[in-house]
Design a protein around this motif. Structure first.
Motif, PDB file in Angstrom:
ATOM      1  N   THR A   6     -11.297  -6.565  -1.859  1.00  0.00           N
ATOM      2  CA  THR A   6     -10.200  -7.946  -2.063  1.00  0.00           C
ATOM      3  C   THR A   6      -9.033  -7.092  -1.153  1.00  0.00           C
ATOM      4  OG1 THR A   6     -11.170  -8.138  -4.143  1.00  0.00           O
ATOM      5  CG2 THR A   6      -8.648  -8.315  -3.625  1.00  0.00           C
ATOM      6  N   ILE A   7      -8.648  -8.084  -0.161  1.00  0.00           N
ATOM      7  CA  ILE A   7      -8.006  -7.373   0.867  1.00  0.00           C
ATOM      8  C   ILE A   7      -6.533  -8.310  -0.492  1.00  0.00           C
ATOM      9  CG2 ILE A   7      -6.996  -7.729   2.761  1.00  0.00           C
ATOM     10  CD1 ILE A   7      -9.253  -9.187   3.688  1.00  0.00           C
ATOM     11  N   VAL A   8      -5.497  -6.888  -0.504  1.00  0.00           N
ATOM     12  CA  VAL A   8      -4.056  -7.074  -1.255  1.00  0.00           C
ATOM     13  C   VAL A   8      -2.974  -7.170  -0.380  1.00  0.00           C
ATOM     14  CG1 VAL A   8      -2.445  -6.290  -2.722  1.00  0.00           C
ATOM     15  CG2 VAL A   8      -4.738  -6.683  -2.749  1.00  0.00           C
ATOM     16  N   GLY A   9      -1.156  -8.075   0.435  1.00  0.00           N
ATOM     17  CA  GLY A   9      -0.767  -8.076   0.720  1.00  0.00           C
ATOM     18  C   GLY A   9       0.001  -7.499  -0.413  1.00  0.00           C
ATOM     19  N   LEU A  10       0.629  -6.450   0.255  1.00  0.00           N
ATOM     20  CA  LEU A  10       1.634  -5.597   0.188  1.00  0.00           C
ATOM     21  C   LEU A  10       3.627  -6.333   0.501  1.00  0.00           C
ATOM     22  CD1 LEU A  10       0.116  -2.068   0.680  1.00  0.00           C
ATOM     23  CD2 LEU A  10       0.800  -3.318  -1.772  1.00  0.00           C
ATOM     24  N   GLY A  11       3.346  -7.522   0.888  1.00  0.00           N
ATOM     25  CA  GLY A  11       4.546  -7.750   1.152  1.00  0.00           C
ATOM     26  C   GLY A  11       5.057  -6.773   2.395  1.00  0.00           C
ATOM     27  N   ASN A  12       6.662  -7.814   2.643  1.00  0.00           N
ATOM     28  CA  ASN A  12       7.750  -6.899   3.861  1.00  0.00           C
ATOM     29  C   ASN A  12       7.987  -5.577   2.710  1.00  0.00           C
ATOM     30  OD1 ASN A  12       8.295  -9.496   3.375  1.00  0.00           O
ATOM     31  ND2 ASN A  12       9.642  -8.683   4.978  1.00  0.00           N
ATOM     32  N   TYR A  13       8.550  -5.723   1.874  1.00  0.00           N
ATOM     33  CA  TYR A  13       9.555  -4.149   1.720  1.00  0.00           C
ATOM     34  C   TYR A  13       9.388  -3.961   0.568  1.00  0.00           C
ATOM     35  CZ  TYR A  13      14.947  -2.922   2.219  1.00  0.00           C
ATOM     36  OH  TYR A  13      15.473  -2.165   2.743  1.00  0.00           O
ATOM     37  N   ILE A  15       9.264  -2.792  -4.048  1.00  0.00           N
ATOM     38  CA  ILE A  15       8.637  -3.226  -4.983  1.00  0.00           C
ATOM     39  C   ILE A  15       9.225  -4.364  -6.118  1.00  0.00           C
ATOM     40  CG2 ILE A  15       9.794  -1.741  -7.129  1.00  0.00           C
ATOM     41  CD1 ILE A  15       5.862  -2.352  -6.947  1.00  0.00           C
ATOM     42  N   ASP A  16      10.373  -4.693  -5.275  1.00  0.00           N
ATOM     43  CA  ASP A  16      11.006  -6.049  -6.643  1.00  0.00           C
ATOM     44  C   ASP A  16      10.166  -7.537  -5.605  1.00  0.00           C
ATOM     45  OD1 ASP A  16      12.687  -4.212  -8.020  1.00  0.00           O
ATOM     46  OD2 ASP A  16      14.001  -4.300  -6.385  1.00  0.00           O
ATOM     47  N   GLU A  17       9.927  -7.321  -4.764  1.00  0.00           N
ATOM     48  CA  GLU A  17       9.472  -8.501  -3.954  1.00  0.00           C
ATOM     49  C   GLU A  17       7.690  -8.513  -3.676  1.00  0.00           C
ATOM     50  OE1 GLU A  17      10.932  -8.835  -0.178  1.00  0.00           O
ATOM     51  OE2 GLU A  17      13.335  -8.989  -0.880  1.00  0.00           O
ATOM     52  N   LEU A  18       6.960  -7.756  -4.814  1.00  0.00           N
ATOM     53  CA  LEU A  18       6.007  -7.693  -4.843  1.00  0.00           C
ATOM     54  C   LEU A  18       5.411  -8.886  -5.557  1.00  0.00           C
ATOM     55  CD1 LEU A  18       3.150  -6.112  -3.858  1.00  0.00           C
ATOM     56  CD2 LEU A  18       3.464  -4.682  -5.538  1.00  0.00           C
ATOM     57  N   PRO A  19       4.847  -9.682  -5.874  1.00  0.00           N
ATOM     58  CA  PRO A  19       4.660 -10.789  -7.049  1.00  0.00           C
ATOM     59  C   PRO A  19       3.705  -9.690  -8.415  1.00  0.00           C
ATOM     60  CG  PRO A  19       3.593 -11.253  -4.692  1.00  0.00           C
ATOM     61  CD  PRO A  19       3.973 -10.685  -4.543  1.00  0.00           C
ATOM     62  N   LEU A  20       3.830  -9.840  -9.143  1.00  0.00           N
ATOM     63  CA  LEU A  20       3.526  -9.650 -10.578  1.00  0.00           C
ATOM     64  C   LEU A  20       1.975  -9.952 -10.272  1.00  0.00           C
ATOM     65  CD1 LEU A  20       3.866  -8.424 -12.877  1.00  0.00           C
ATOM     66  CD2 LEU A  20       3.692 -11.045 -14.214  1.00  0.00           C
ATOM     67  N   GLY A  21       1.332 -10.579 -10.474  1.00  0.00           N
ATOM     68  CA  GLY A  21      -0.043 -10.366 -10.467  1.00  0.00           C
ATOM     69  C   GLY A  21      -0.409  -9.431  -9.609  1.00  0.00           C
ATOM     70  N   ILE A  22      -0.513  -9.014  -8.132  1.00  0.00           N
ATOM     71  CA  ILE A  22      -0.674  -8.490  -7.210  1.00  0.00           C
ATOM     72  C   ILE A  22      -0.646  -7.326  -7.866  1.00  0.00           C
ATOM     73  CG2 ILE A  22      -0.465  -7.196  -4.797  1.00  0.00           C
ATOM     74  CD1 ILE A  22      -1.404 -10.368  -4.808  1.00  0.00           C
ATOM     75  N   TYR A  23       1.131  -6.552  -8.412  1.00  0.00           N
ATOM     76  CA  TYR A  23       0.886  -5.716  -8.663  1.00  0.00           C
ATOM     77  C   TYR A  23      -0.039  -5.658 -10.048  1.00  0.00           C
ATOM     78  CZ  TYR A  23       3.611  -1.865 -11.391  1.00  0.00           C
ATOM     79  OH  TYR A  23       3.953  -0.611 -12.755  1.00  0.00           O
ATOM     80  N   GLY A 191      12.810  -4.452   9.365  1.00  0.00           N
ATOM     81  CA  GLY A 191      13.512  -4.913   7.506  1.00  0.00           C
ATOM     82  C   GLY A 191      13.711  -6.034   6.848  1.00  0.00           C
ATOM     83  N   ALA A 192      13.306  -6.800   7.989  1.00  0.00           N
ATOM     84  CA  ALA A 192      13.847  -7.896   7.183  1.00  0.00           C
ATOM     85  C   ALA A 192      12.665  -8.192   5.590  1.00  0.00           C
ATOM     86  CB  ALA A 192      13.264  -8.973   7.469  1.00  0.00           C
ATOM     87  N   HIS A 193      13.964  -8.799   4.567  1.00  0.00           N
ATOM     88  CA  HIS A 193      13.279  -9.095   3.535  1.00  0.00           C
ATOM     89  C   HIS A 193      13.988 -10.022   2.343  1.00  0.00           C
ATOM     90  CE1 HIS A 193      15.921  -5.099   3.106  1.00  0.00           C
ATOM     91  NE2 HIS A 193      16.917  -5.810   1.698  1.00  0.00           N
TER      92      HIS A 193
END
Length: 397
Positions: A6-13, A15-23, A191-193
């Motif tokens: 399962t390959i999971v994307g962490l986003g680019n910044y 914890i606040d920008e990490l989707p709840l399902g991924i978390y 560090g774009a977010h």
């Protein structure tokens, strides 16, 4: 038994920008593989009790990113044969992520591994917000670690990822200078977010001077070029100029009435002028005369396009295919030791093309002409004398 990665994307910044399902997926794991620990969100997740095993050591042990990606994929596949694996990557797994491509390619070919992708937030939206550009205008996404000048298109916006070090930025600068002016304005985005980014506008020649800013979340953005002068070295821009010149409605009165027949003499004239430049070892003159010969090629292809019989792309395609076909010792498995071996390869290639050996008039003419040319190039002859000289076949008597 089929293993699962399962390959999971962490986003680019953060914890606040990490989707709840991924978390939630990550929190349910006892151990998670990650391409690199060098990501803003990793420390937070570690502090919440998630154990990560990274591949940072693989980067240090290999020369070249291709070897790194191959090693990561191999280790993940081996691990997945024992138990299901969760593997995290920066950003979105399908955006600028080579390991995803390689893992899915393996899963498509073999049935012992299944791959699932859980998307994180891509950095692309935040970068376009940082540079205030609408991506709908068109853009090219490229990887700084595997970039070559042929990929660059100055007609569209260009976003280049993985500019992770001053050395990478220096190599990138040199490549970009093959297509862009040294003074071209480029934008470094770090560090774009969703809340902002560190943005530096700089001329291209100073791109690698900002050593402190380059890291794993740094990209370079270049707006599309709108200065016609910059397009002067672009091959297809030149072809467009000639297309316009031969156009029946808006073209030049001379160019638009030319035919393949009427242009034949000019190819000879321009060739003679190139001979002169070569003999004089005059590089600038050679540039001009080679351009004039290219003009003849473009005139013929534009006329062919206007008449609906062929176009420039077909001519280039024919050339490329012939060069690859006739050089199997370069583009294939054939082996050449000397010119005799090469001649055999050429004859075999021509035979496969259906070419029959014959005495070629054009080659006999060229050989005869070169003998005459060598005799006359240092002579001072007026037009009448030269005409007589050629009529006599080059006989000085």
């Amino acid at each position: 038994m089929t293993g699962k990665i399962t390959i999971v994307g962490l986003g680019n910044y953060g914890i606040d920008e990490l989707p709840l399902g991924i978390y939630k997926v990550l929190k349910n794991q006892t151990m998670v593989y990650t391409r690199t620990l060098d990501h803003p969100i990793i420390d937070t997740l570690i502090s919440e009790g998630i154990e990560f095993q990274s591949f940072d050591e693989v980067y240090e042990a290999n020369n070249g990113f291709e070897n790194v990606y191959e090693a990561i994929v191999s280790q993940l596949i081996t691990a997945a044969r024992q138990t299901d694996v969760v593997y995290t990557v920066p950003g979105h797994p399908r955006v600028a992520e080579t390991t995803t491509v390689k893992l899915e390619a393996y899963a498509h070919q073999y049935d012992d591994i299944q791959v699932e992708v859980l998307g994180g937030k891509s950095f692309i939206d935040d970068i376009f917000e940082a540079v205030k550009i609408d991506p709908n205008d068109g853009f090219t996404l490229l990887d700084a670690t595997s970039l070559n000048s042929e990929q660059l298109n100055i007609r569209t916006h260009t976003l280049i990822t993985q500019v992770y070090s001053p050395m990478t930025a220096g190599d990138l600068k040199i490549t970009l200078m093959e297509r862009y002016d040294d003074e071209q304005l480029v934008t470094i985005v770090d560090g774009a977010h969703s809340s902002g980014a560190h943005v530096i506008d700089t001329p291209l020649y100073e791109l690698d001077h900002h050593a402190e800013v380059f890291n794993n979340v740094t990209s370079v953005f270049i707006k599309r070029v709108e200065n016609d002068q910059t397009y002067m070295s672009d091959f297809y821009y030149a072809a467009g100029i000639i297309d316009r010149l031969v156009d029946d409605e808006i073209g030049c009165p001379w160019d638009k009435i030319q035919t393949h027949q009427t242009l034949k003499r000019y190819l000879l004239e321009e060739t003679f002028e190139l001979f002169e430049a070569i003999d004089n070892e005059d590089d600038w003159h050679m540039i001009e005369e080679l351009g004039d010969i290219l003009l003849q090629v473009l005139l013929h292809t534009s006329i062919g396009k206007k008449e609906g019989y062929f176009d420039l792309n077909e001519v280039v395609q024919s050339l490329s295919e012939k060069m690859i076909r006739r050089h199997p010792h370069i583009f294939g498995e054939a082996h050449v030791e000397n010119e005799e071996d090469l001649s055999l390869i050429w004859e075999k290639a021509k035979a496969k093309e259906g070419k029959v050996q014959r005495v070629k008039f054009e080659k006999v003419f060229a050989e005869h002409f070169m003998k005459l040319y060598d005799k006359t190039k240092n002579m001072s002859l007026d037009e009448t004398a030269l005409k007589h000289f050629l009529e006599q076949g080059g006989d000085k008597s």
